[in-house]
Design an enzyme around this catalytic site. Structure first.
Site, PDB file in Angstrom:
ATOM      1  N   LYS A  22       0.831  -1.214   0.000  1.00  0.00           N
ATOM      2  CA  LYS A  22       0.000   0.000   0.000  1.00  0.00           C
ATOM      3  C   LYS A  22       0.860   1.257   0.000  1.00  0.00           C
ATOM      4  CE  LYS A  22      -1.718   1.410   4.148  1.00  0.00           C
ATOM      5  NZ  LYS A  22      -1.377   2.793   4.516  1.00  0.00           N
ATOM      6  N   ASN A  23       1.838   1.311   0.902  1.00  0.00           N
ATOM      7  CA  ASN A  23       2.589   2.554   1.064  1.00  0.00           C
ATOM      8  C   ASN A  23       3.618   2.789  -0.043  1.00  0.00           C
ATOM      9  OD1 ASN A  23       1.034   3.060   3.252  1.00  0.00           O
ATOM     10  ND2 ASN A  23       2.598   2.606   4.786  1.00  0.00           N
ATOM     11  N   CYS A 117      -5.235  12.461  13.527  1.00  0.00           N
ATOM     12  CA  CYS A 117      -5.907  11.183  13.333  1.00  0.00           C
ATOM     13  C   CYS A 117      -5.700  10.325  14.564  1.00  0.00           C
ATOM     14  CB  CYS A 117      -5.435  10.498  12.056  1.00  0.00           C
ATOM     15  SG  CYS A 117      -3.944   9.566  12.217  1.00  0.00           S
ATOM     16  N   ARG A 122      -0.018  14.471  13.512  1.00  0.00           N
ATOM     17  CA  ARG A 122       0.430  14.299  12.137  1.00  0.00           C
ATOM     18  C   ARG A 122       0.334  15.568  11.285  1.00  0.00           C
ATOM     19  NH1 ARG A 122      -1.577   8.576   9.907  1.00  0.00           N
ATOM     20  NH2 ARG A 122       0.277   8.831   8.634  1.00  0.00           N
ATOM     21  N   ASP A 306       4.811   0.665  12.242  1.00  0.00           N
ATOM     22  CA  ASP A 306       3.668  -0.073  11.696  1.00  0.00           C
ATOM     23  C   ASP A 306       3.628  -1.536  12.144  1.00  0.00           C
ATOM     24  OD1 ASP A 306       2.832   2.209  10.437  1.00  0.00           O
ATOM     25  OD2 ASP A 306       3.624   1.676   8.471  1.00  0.00           O
ATOM     26  N   ARG A 398      -8.546  -0.962   4.749  1.00  0.00           N
ATOM     27  CA  ARG A 398      -7.736   0.086   4.126  1.00  0.00           C
ATOM     28  C   ARG A 398      -6.365  -0.446   3.735  1.00  0.00           C
ATOM     29  NH1 ARG A 398      -7.120   5.330   7.442  1.00  0.00           N
ATOM     30  NH2 ARG A 398      -5.826   5.630   5.619  1.00  0.00           N
TER      31      ARG A 398
HETATM   32  N1  EPU Z   1       5.611  14.836  11.115  1.00  0.00           N
HETATM   33  C1  EPU Z   1       5.617  16.185  11.437  1.00  0.00           C
HETATM   34  N2  EPU Z   1       5.533  17.078  10.404  1.00  0.00           N
HETATM   35  C2  EPU Z   1       5.445  16.689   9.100  1.00  0.00           C
HETATM   36  C3  EPU Z   1       5.440  15.321   8.789  1.00  0.00           C
HETATM   37  C4  EPU Z   1       5.531  14.396   9.820  1.00  0.00           C
HETATM   38  O1  EPU Z   1       5.708  16.571  12.595  1.00  0.00           O
HETATM   39  O2  EPU Z   1       5.367  17.554   8.215  1.00  0.00           O
HETATM   40  C5  EPU Z   1       5.723  13.865  12.201  1.00  0.00           C
HETATM   41  C6  EPU Z   1       4.463  12.980  12.303  1.00  0.00           C
HETATM   42  O3  EPU Z   1       3.460  13.594  13.058  1.00  0.00           O
HETATM   43  C7  EPU Z   1       5.016  11.715  12.919  1.00  0.00           C
HETATM   44  C8  EPU Z   1       6.434  11.623  12.318  1.00  0.00           C
HETATM   45  O4  EPU Z   1       6.753  12.946  11.870  1.00  0.00           O
HETATM   46  O5  EPU Z   1       5.105  11.880  14.300  1.00  0.00           O
HETATM   47  C9  EPU Z   1       6.582  10.667  11.160  1.00  0.00           C
HETATM   48  O6  EPU Z   1       5.546  10.884  10.211  1.00  0.00           O
HETATM   49  P1  EPU Z   1       5.678  10.575   8.665  1.00  0.00           P
HETATM   50  O7  EPU Z   1       5.448  11.846   7.906  1.00  0.00           O
HETATM   51  O8  EPU Z   1       6.931   9.814   8.386  1.00  0.00           O
HETATM   52  O9  EPU Z   1       4.426   9.622   8.422  1.00  0.00           O
HETATM   53  P2  EPU Z   1       3.581   9.571   7.088  1.00  0.00           P
HETATM   54  O10 EPU Z   1       4.452   9.846   5.943  1.00  0.00           O
HETATM   55  O11 EPU Z   1       2.345  10.371   7.270  1.00  0.00           O
HETATM   56  C10 EPU Z   1       3.990   7.047   6.531  1.00  0.00           C
HETATM   57  C11 EPU Z   1       3.142   5.850   6.350  1.00  0.00           C
HETATM   58  C12 EPU Z   1       2.600   5.410   7.701  1.00  0.00           C
HETATM   59  C13 EPU Z   1       3.791   5.083   8.606  1.00  0.00           C
HETATM   60  C14 EPU Z   1       4.695   6.307   8.712  1.00  0.00           C
HETATM   61  C15 EPU Z   1       5.955   6.054   9.517  1.00  0.00           C
HETATM   62  C16 EPU Z   1       2.280   6.129   4.116  1.00  0.00           C
HETATM   63  C17 EPU Z   1       1.126   6.432   3.240  1.00  0.00           C
HETATM   64  N3  EPU Z   1       2.053   6.175   5.427  1.00  0.00           N
HETATM   65  O12 EPU Z   1       3.144   8.044   7.094  1.00  0.00           O
HETATM   66  O13 EPU Z   1       1.853   4.232   7.500  1.00  0.00           O
HETATM   67  O14 EPU Z   1       3.335   4.727   9.886  1.00  0.00           O
HETATM   68  O15 EPU Z   1       5.091   6.750   7.391  1.00  0.00           O
HETATM   69  O16 EPU Z   1       6.675   4.996   8.985  1.00  0.00           O
HETATM   70  O17 EPU Z   1       3.369   5.852   3.646  1.00  0.00           O
HETATM   71  C18 EPU Z   1       0.189   2.641   7.983  1.00  0.00           C
HETATM   72  O18 EPU Z   1       0.443   2.096   6.900  1.00  0.00           O
HETATM   73  O19 EPU Z   1      -0.536   2.107   8.867  1.00  0.00           O
HETATM   74  C19 EPU Z   1       0.757   3.961   8.270  1.00  0.00           C
HETATM   75  C20 EPU Z   1       0.256   4.753   9.211  1.00  0.00           C
END
Ligand code: EPU
Length: 419
Positions: A22-23, A117, A122, A306, A398
């Site tokens: 998915k990711n 969420c 996030r 995850d 999902r």
């Molecule tokens: N964060 C910030 N500011 C930002 C972006 C992130 O403070 O602008 C913080 C977030 O709040 C969090 C941390 O940085 O505390 C890491 O967040 P990240 O941006 O890496 O997460 P994401 O890109 O939104 C992806 C995966 C998630 C997975 C995380 C961490 C996808 C679509 N989603 O999320 O997957 O947990 O990276 O590895 O790639 C899941 O599949 O269940 C899932 C939640």
């Protein structure tokens, strides 16, 4: 709402094939916006999140065709709209992945600002700060991110914190920018390498994905490609954990073990015997109850957040005390309350869960709160005495393709109850 009814006590055994990730798929689908030709994606998983991003692209004017081999051909040329509406963003935060491609290709984007969420606040400030450093004008208005740029300009950008989708957004934005962009403090997840590979097959010049520094030389345009989505490492890890809690013996085909070595090591520490080659992983649980294992989640190559909820269950039925530290998201212990309702003994103090292993747990009616929390409740149901009913399983749909079918194929007893 549909529910899953799990009759606990089965021992999992047999072979299953891992589905597409998915990711990895979500940013690749967003990347189709960058090019004027058709892109064919193979091995896409059949998941609600994939349907949602297709709905989003469709609402902007993309044409999406499914052929008899179940391959999707996506044509995102000449989009008529550059907006991601709140109705879609609120159901899937990863909708933010269209921001970079829209800005790079169309010079503007209007994306609903994702709210908090179930697993944390996030924010997307790292995405926005980095895009501003490429010359984008960004204003937040009426709950929307309104971004514009005549042409994005390459720059040396250090992310404020490590972000997976932020790194992906910036890589995509930089492919069509003028000049060279260098990104540091980037995420190194395998899905970043997959996206870079796909973009390079479209004619982009992305190097260093998977390391601390990614360099992107902007090009004038990108061409169509055909790309197969690699297997889902978290799906594979979840089934390995399911085998570990059911004294199981299973083989997962199609997965590259290098993508989840930290998970494999922790399963071995818990007492599992694991054999792998470059395209499969076999697990055999050698103990009646797992040994407790301490876990600290962190960005790749460390232990993935995850997989934290699934390891909560392994530890919950282990022979001793363990600690889990969640360092990526600030609120990712919602499953613990439900696990305790099934007889687990887990205390949470901030980002620290202290788990006392118990010799048996029992079925209960429980509520899923997010995708990986749902997976942990299913795992708990598999090893609990009696029946467990997991409510709100739209979360699981999902991100896990046909989960009850795959688990039943391995010997589980799970029924989907209609709404
Ligand atoms: N964060 C910030 N500011 C930002 C972006 C992130 O403070 O602008 C913080 C977030 O709040 C969090 C941390 O940085 O505390 C890491 O967040 P990240 O941006 O890496 O997460 P994401 O890109 O939104 C992806 C995966 C998630 C997975 C995380 C961490 C996808 C679509 N989603 O999320 O997957 O947990 O990276 O590895 O790639 C899941 O599949 O269940 C899932 C939640």
């Amino acid at each position: 709402m549909e529910k899953l009814l799990i009759k606990g006590g089965s021992t999992l055994s047999g072979n299953i094939k891992c589905s597409g990730a998915k990711n990895a798929a979500l940013p690749m689908i967003a990347a189709t916006i960058l090019c004027d030709e058709k892109i064919t994606l193979k091995n896409l998983p059949y998941l609600q999140d994939i349907t949602t991003i297709f709905e989003l692209l469709g609402s902007m004017g993309s044409e999406i065709l499914l052929d008899e081999n179940m391959d999707f051909t996506i044509s995102s040329c000449n989009l008529k709209d550059i907006e991601a509406r709140y109705e879609l963003v609120k159901t899937m935060r990863a909708s933010i992945l269209v921001l970079g491609p829209l800005l790079a290709k169309y010079g503007k984007a209007r994306i609903a600002l994702p709210g908090g969420c179930a697993i944390g606040t996030r924010p997307v400030n790292y995405h926005l700060d980095a895009l501003k450093q490429m010359g984008a004008q960004i204003v937040l208005k009426n709950g929307y991110i309104e971004a514009s740029a005549k042409k994005l300009i390459g720059n040396n950008i250090r992310f404020g914190g490590i972000t997976v989708t932020g790194t992906e957004n910036l890589i995509m934005a930089a492919t069509l920018a003028s000049g060279t962009t260098s990104l540091t403090n980037v995420a190194k997840e395998p899905e970043i390498i997959d996206l870079a590979d796909m973009l390079n097959s479209m004619g982009a010049k992305v190097s260093g994905a998977g390391t601390d520094k990614i360099t992107i030389e902007g090009v004038e345009s990108l061409k169509g490609t055909e790309y197969s989505i690699p297997a889902d490492r978290i799906e594979a890890g979840t089934y390995l954990a399911a085998a570990a809690v059911t004294n199981g013996n299973i083989k997962i085909d199609g997965i590259n073990p290098k993508r989840l070595m930290k998970v494999i090591y922790k399963l071995e520490d818990a007492g599992a015997s694991i054999i792998y080659d470059e395209n499969s992983i076999s697990i055999s649980m050698t103990r009646d109850r797992p040994k407790p294992v301490d876990i600290t989640t962190a960005p790749f190559p460390e232990f993935p957040t995850d997989m934290q909820a699934q390891f909560s269950v392994i530890n919950a039925i282990s022979t001793g005390r363990s600690n889990i530290y969640e360092t990526v998201f600030e609120n990712r212990f919602m499953h613990i309350l439900e696990l305790n309702r099934m007889g687990c003994d887990i205390a949470v103090q901030g980002n620290h869960a202290i788990i006392n292993g118990v010799s048996s747990i029992y079925g209960a009616e429980v509520m899923a709160t997010d995708l990986r929390a749902s997976a942990s409740l299913i795992l708990a149901g598999l090893c609990a005495k009696g029946e467990t009913v997991v409510d709100r399983i739209y979360h699981i749909d999902r991100g896990y393709e046909r989960i009850e079918e795959k688990l039943n194929y391995l010997g589980a007893n799970i029924t989907r109850l209609p709404s």
